[in-house]
Design a protein around this motif. Sequence first.
Motif, PDB file in Angstrom:
ATOM      1  N   ASN A 114      78.316 -23.275 -22.139  1.00 45.71           N
ATOM      2  CA  ASN A 114      77.612 -24.541 -21.990  1.00 45.71           C
ATOM      3  C   ASN A 114      77.524 -24.919 -20.511  1.00 45.71           C
ATOM      4  O   ASN A 114      78.500 -24.824 -19.769  1.00 45.71           O
ATOM      5  N   SER A 115      76.344 -25.348 -20.073  1.00 42.74           N
ATOM      6  CA  SER A 115      76.192 -25.798 -18.684  1.00 42.74           C
ATOM      7  C   SER A 115      76.915 -27.112 -18.430  1.00 42.74           C
ATOM      8  O   SER A 115      77.206 -27.447 -17.283  1.00 42.74           O
ATOM      9  N   SER A 116      77.186 -27.874 -19.485  1.00 40.47           N
ATOM     10  CA  SER A 116      77.913 -29.132 -19.341  1.00 40.47           C
ATOM     11  C   SER A 116      79.409 -28.867 -19.323  1.00 40.47           C
ATOM     12  O   SER A 116      79.982 -28.385 -20.310  1.00 40.47           O
ATOM     13  N   PHE A 117      80.059 -29.191 -18.220  1.00 37.58           N
ATOM     14  CA  PHE A 117      81.502 -28.997 -18.123  1.00 37.58           C
ATOM     15  C   PHE A 117      82.235 -29.830 -19.159  1.00 37.58           C
ATOM     16  O   PHE A 117      83.239 -29.389 -19.735  1.00 37.58           O
ATOM     17  N   PHE A 118      81.742 -31.024 -19.444  1.00 36.65           N
ATOM     18  CA  PHE A 118      82.433 -31.936 -20.351  1.00 36.65           C
ATOM     19  C   PHE A 118      82.366 -31.436 -21.790  1.00 36.65           C
ATOM     20  O   PHE A 118      83.341 -31.533 -22.536  1.00 36.65           O
ATOM     21  N   GLU A 119      81.233 -30.904 -22.182  1.00 37.12           N
ATOM     22  CA  GLU A 119      81.119 -30.368 -23.532  1.00 37.12           C
ATOM     23  C   GLU A 119      81.912 -29.068 -23.670  1.00 37.12           C
ATOM     24  O   GLU A 119      82.382 -28.742 -24.760  1.00 37.12           O
ATOM     25  N   GLN A 120      82.070 -28.320 -22.578  1.00 38.09           N
ATOM     26  CA  GLN A 120      82.946 -27.150 -22.614  1.00 38.09           C
ATOM     27  C   GLN A 120      84.363 -27.551 -23.001  1.00 38.09           C
ATOM     28  O   GLN A 120      85.029 -26.870 -23.791  1.00 38.09           O
ATOM     29  N   ARG A 121      84.838 -28.668 -22.471  1.00 42.17           N
ATOM     30  CA  ARG A 121      86.215 -29.097 -22.706  1.00 42.17           C
ATOM     31  C   ARG A 121      86.444 -29.594 -24.120  1.00 42.17           C
ATOM     32  O   ARG A 121      87.584 -29.725 -24.563  1.00 42.17           O
ATOM     33  N   GLU A 122      85.358 -29.893 -24.833  1.00 49.20           N
ATOM     34  CA  GLU A 122      85.490 -30.397 -26.200  1.00 49.20           C
ATOM     35  C   GLU A 122      85.674 -29.277 -27.220  1.00 49.20           C
ATOM     36  O   GLU A 122      85.968 -29.544 -28.385  1.00 49.20           O
ATOM     37  N   VAL A 123      85.487 -28.034 -26.802  1.00 51.71           N
ATOM     38  CA  VAL A 123      85.623 -26.909 -27.731  1.00 51.71           C
ATOM     39  C   VAL A 123      87.095 -26.753 -28.100  1.00 51.71           C
ATOM     40  O   VAL A 123      87.942 -26.491 -27.241  1.00 51.71           O
ATOM     41  N   ASN A 124      87.393 -26.912 -29.382  1.00 54.40           N
ATOM     42  CA  ASN A 124      88.781 -26.917 -29.839  1.00 54.40           C
ATOM     43  C   ASN A 124      89.096 -25.646 -30.625  1.00 54.40           C
ATOM     44  O   ASN A 124      89.564 -25.683 -31.756  1.00 54.40           O
ATOM     45  N   THR A 125      88.793 -24.491 -30.023  1.00 53.91           N
ATOM     46  CA  THR A 125      89.171 -23.208 -30.601  1.00 53.91           C
ATOM     47  C   THR A 125      89.939 -22.410 -29.551  1.00 53.91           C
ATOM     48  O   THR A 125      89.961 -22.765 -28.377  1.00 53.91           O
ATOM     49  N   HIS A 126      90.561 -21.338 -29.985  1.00 55.97           N
ATOM     50  CA  HIS A 126      91.348 -20.526 -29.066  1.00 55.97           C
ATOM     51  C   HIS A 126      90.454 -19.957 -27.966  1.00 55.97           C
ATOM     52  O   HIS A 126      89.299 -19.600 -28.201  1.00 55.97           O
ATOM     53  N   TRP A 127      91.001 -19.861 -26.763  1.00 57.29           N
ATOM     54  CA  TRP A 127      90.180 -19.463 -25.610  1.00 57.29           C
ATOM     55  C   TRP A 127      89.619 -18.054 -25.749  1.00 57.29           C
ATOM     56  O   TRP A 127      88.593 -17.741 -25.141  1.00 57.29           O
ATOM     57  N   ARG A 128      90.201 -17.210 -26.585  1.00 54.81           N
ATOM     58  CA  ARG A 128      89.674 -15.859 -26.737  1.00 54.81           C
ATOM     59  C   ARG A 128      88.358 -15.811 -27.523  1.00 54.81           C
ATOM     60  O   ARG A 128      87.663 -14.805 -27.516  1.00 54.81           O
ATOM     61  N   ILE A 129      88.017 -16.911 -28.190  1.00 47.65           N
ATOM     62  CA  ILE A 129      86.777 -16.922 -28.972  1.00 47.65           C
ATOM     63  C   ILE A 129      85.882 -18.105 -28.593  1.00 47.65           C
ATOM     64  O   ILE A 129      84.829 -18.314 -29.189  1.00 47.65           O
ATOM     65  N   ARG A 130      86.242 -18.837 -27.562  1.00 47.85           N
ATOM     66  CA  ARG A 130      85.548 -20.088 -27.264  1.00 47.85           C
ATOM     67  C   ARG A 130      84.083 -19.889 -26.878  1.00 47.85           C
ATOM     68  O   ARG A 130      83.247 -20.770 -27.120  1.00 47.85           O
ATOM     69  N   TYR A 131      83.730 -18.736 -26.276  1.00 51.15           N
ATOM     70  CA  TYR A 131      82.346 -18.547 -25.856  1.00 51.15           C
ATOM     71  C   TYR A 131      81.454 -18.015 -26.979  1.00 51.15           C
ATOM     72  O   TYR A 131      80.275 -17.742 -26.753  1.00 51.15           O
ATOM     73  N   PHE A 132      82.019 -17.896 -28.155  1.00 48.72           N
ATOM     74  CA  PHE A 132      81.226 -17.638 -29.359  1.00 48.72           C
ATOM     75  C   PHE A 132      81.195 -18.872 -30.265  1.00 48.72           C
ATOM     76  O   PHE A 132      80.781 -18.787 -31.414  1.00 48.72           O
ATOM     77  N   TYR A 133      81.642 -19.992 -29.711  1.00 48.25           N
ATOM     78  CA  TYR A 133      81.748 -21.231 -30.486  1.00 48.25           C
ATOM     79  C   TYR A 133      80.430 -21.653 -31.142  1.00 48.25           C
ATOM     80  O   TYR A 133      80.441 -22.137 -32.277  1.00 48.25           O
ATOM     81  N   PRO A 134      79.256 -21.506 -30.499  1.00 48.80           N
ATOM     82  CA  PRO A 134      78.016 -21.937 -31.160  1.00 48.80           C
ATOM     83  C   PRO A 134      77.724 -21.197 -32.459  1.00 48.80           C
ATOM     84  O   PRO A 134      76.983 -21.695 -33.301  1.00 48.80           O
ATOM     85  N   TYR A 135      78.292 -20.000 -32.625  1.00 45.72           N
ATOM     86  CA  TYR A 135      78.026 -19.225 -33.833  1.00 45.72           C
ATOM     87  C   TYR A 135      79.076 -19.452 -34.914  1.00 45.72           C
ATOM     88  O   TYR A 135      78.989 -18.858 -35.992  1.00 45.72           O
ATOM     89  N   LEU A 136      80.072 -20.288 -34.634  1.00 48.10           N
ATOM     90  CA  LEU A 136      81.168 -20.506 -35.570  1.00 48.10           C
ATOM     91  C   LEU A 136      80.941 -21.747 -36.411  1.00 48.10           C
ATOM     92  O   LEU A 136      80.383 -22.741 -35.942  1.00 48.10           O
ATOM     93  N   ARG A 137      81.392 -21.696 -37.645  1.00 52.12           N
ATOM     94  CA  ARG A 137      81.517 -22.885 -38.481  1.00 52.12           C
ATOM     95  C   ARG A 137      82.994 -23.280 -38.483  1.00 52.12           C
ATOM     96  O   ARG A 137      83.857 -22.513 -38.894  1.00 52.12           O
ATOM     97  N   THR A 138      83.288 -24.479 -38.014  1.00 56.54           N
ATOM     98  CA  THR A 138      84.652 -24.999 -38.009  1.00 56.54           C
ATOM     99  C   THR A 138      84.653 -26.407 -38.584  1.00 56.54           C
ATOM    100  O   THR A 138      83.613 -27.070 -38.663  1.00 56.54           O
ATOM    101  N   HIS A 139      85.843 -26.863 -38.946  1.00 56.26           N
ATOM    102  CA  HIS A 139      85.948 -28.175 -39.582  1.00 56.26           C
ATOM    103  C   HIS A 139      85.516 -29.293 -38.635  1.00 56.26           C
ATOM    104  O   HIS A 139      84.825 -30.225 -39.041  1.00 56.26           O
ATOM    105  N   GLU A 140      85.930 -29.211 -37.386  1.00 57.79           N
ATOM    106  CA  GLU A 140      85.627 -30.286 -36.449  1.00 57.79           C
ATOM    107  C   GLU A 140      84.134 -30.375 -36.142  1.00 57.79           C
ATOM    108  O   GLU A 140      83.645 -31.427 -35.738  1.00 57.79           O
ATOM    109  N   LYS A 141      83.384 -29.292 -36.319  1.00 57.78           N
ATOM    110  CA  LYS A 141      81.945 -29.317 -36.080  1.00 57.78           C
ATOM    111  C   LYS A 141      81.159 -29.817 -37.286  1.00 57.78           C
ATOM    112  O   LYS A 141      79.967 -30.114 -37.158  1.00 57.78           O
ATOM    113  N   HIS A 142      81.798 -29.912 -38.436  1.00 64.05           N
ATOM    114  CA  HIS A 142      81.068 -30.185 -39.660  1.00 64.05           C
ATOM    115  C   HIS A 142      80.410 -31.563 -39.645  1.00 64.05           C
ATOM    116  O   HIS A 142      80.995 -32.544 -39.206  1.00 64.05           O
TER     117      HIS A 142
END
Length: 666
Positions: A114-142
């Motif tokens: 994400n180009s937004s630094f602030f939205e990067q910090r909101e990703v609440n998954t493990h850092w090893r998978i964080r850059y695939f976050y847009p393709y993930l379904r998680t509870h907090e995104k629901h």
Amino acid sequence: MRTNKHITNSFSGGGRLGFMLLMVLMFAGATNSNAQREGERDSVKNGLGIVRRMKDTVPRPDTLIYSWRYARNSFVKLYAEFDTTLLSIQLPEDYKRKWSGFTYLGNVGTAVKNSSFFEQREVNTHWRIRYFYPYLRTHEKHIFYNTKSPFTQLHYVSAGQNWQYFTFEHTQNVNNNVNLGLSYEIYNSEGYVIFQNTKNRNFSLWTDVNYNRYKAQGSLNFNEINVLENGGIRSDYLLSDTSARLQEINIKLTDASNEYRYLNVALDHQLKLFPFRKDSVKTKGIWLSHHFSFDKMQHLYEDVNDVYQDPVTQESFNFYDNTFNGGRSNDTISFIDYKNRFSLSYQAGKNNNIYFGPFLEQHQIKVTNLYRDTLFTYNNDTTYRTLSVGGQFTYKKPEGYTIDIQGYYHPFTDYEQENHYFSTNLVRYQPIGFDTLYMHFQFTHEERKADYLYRQYYSNHFKWRNNFRDEQEQKLFFNLRLIKSRLNIEVTANLLDNFIYFDENMEPKQHINNILVVGGKIAKQFTWWNHFNLEVNLLGQYSATDIIDIPELTAKGTFYYHRLINVKSTGGKFTLYAGVTTWMYTKYYAPAYAPATAQFYLQRDRLIGNYPLIDIFVGGRIKRFLLFARMEHANSGMRGTSYYSAYEYPMRPRNLRFGVSWNFYN
């Protein structure tokens, strides 16, 4: 095009897709069309949407369904717009629809930042998978729904080079108090630059329950990601040579892949234990609340050889600085996270509800780091447990505002000893004339230990042992929306101490001094003469340090024309639209990418930016059916063969997409 045993075509033939569509249609038709209309009960007062009491013959989206999401570990509803217009489905990639800007590897399904630094910090998954976050379904995104009628969406998009996307989503109210939903999603692409195939898919089930004495929100999410990694192109002159085709450009890794399996399960529920009435005005009670979550991530990185030779200079290079085992890389990481939170809260009030009480949270994490060498096998199974105590206070005033305050502290001798967290959320809906003003103020303060794998990690290309200090972060966030006017303003400030990042050597480092990052975003939708529409999204952000590389200005805009056409011969109606979308950001040192850790890292060799990415689209809609075509990167070729999307990763050139989308209200 090269293939890999781990990557196969998701759509092996028309029979499979036809069977899937048939099953979806049968499921949609079999839903209970007589489900209770919870939306009629909630109406406009929650500020979450506009619901009519009479069902239209040809329903408008805002008359049948509205949506929200929940604040973290809370039943506080936050605004979440649900798009039923079908227009945004031209961009199935979540990051293209929702983000102001992004850095990616040129192919759908690959890592994206994400180009937004602030939205990067909101990703609440493990850092090893964080850059695939847009393709993930998680509870907090629901996003959770309230719908008058069972609602189903189907989308299918296809492009050149075996690029396909399919999603199915269904939700319905079982009765006045229960909503259920499920979704299935596939990304599949061979890529444009060779050896960049992807196959990502996920499946989700969710529910939202709202009774007087029992409330619950839960989801079950399966995610699978398979990506062939090519390491980027070998030489810059190949990209600037207009006679070279991108498919012919040599790449740095020819047999590397990342595979993820990620399971996310979560349930928040609360039960009123002791309801009692003091008088005719106020109703009080004791609530028992429980939060449970389970996350399991398995990550495998493989490559055969990271040595390549420049075809012109004949020089040999290693992609990584170190290769400890001269043979095959087979690096495995497994991460399992259990969390349980129990709390008691006291409720007081009938018109103005107050909840407050303590909670106890138990957390267990198991990390497995497996590395096979020719001389030894390193297998580290580490399990650590933490216990924290905290409290929460929530004040809800119907047709007014909500205040939610919560915090916790780790007083015991464990991995997170003396770490703490505090947050305040203020949400208010205020009618203003014909519009509704939505305001959300948030303040958070957190101190946390560095993740275990930041401190100790072994693989074929990286070995590190770090003694990192605790990270600290404070955040101020303010969001103002005029819902009907489609105006959204956000202002954010983050103050970070002991910030961890990946340096030019692809390894984690820590910045000891304070870092202040500030920014703002404004988004507005305009309509003129009922036919011309403009959607504008501007993001500005600033950081004084060079270890946080972000574009200072990012802009996204969509201009389109639409018209309702009456067909006299049939008496039907047809909506035609056409337009253009543009992304652009100022020059900055866009990050490089390390496939072995799936992380973006700092580089200082090339500035990237000041280049518009232009898409042109056209489509037609009949009731709830949409057919569209989209020319992506229409300006490709104006500056050489293509342009970079990340360091040494060219953008996908001009390509044509076709797609269909269908909504069902039944």
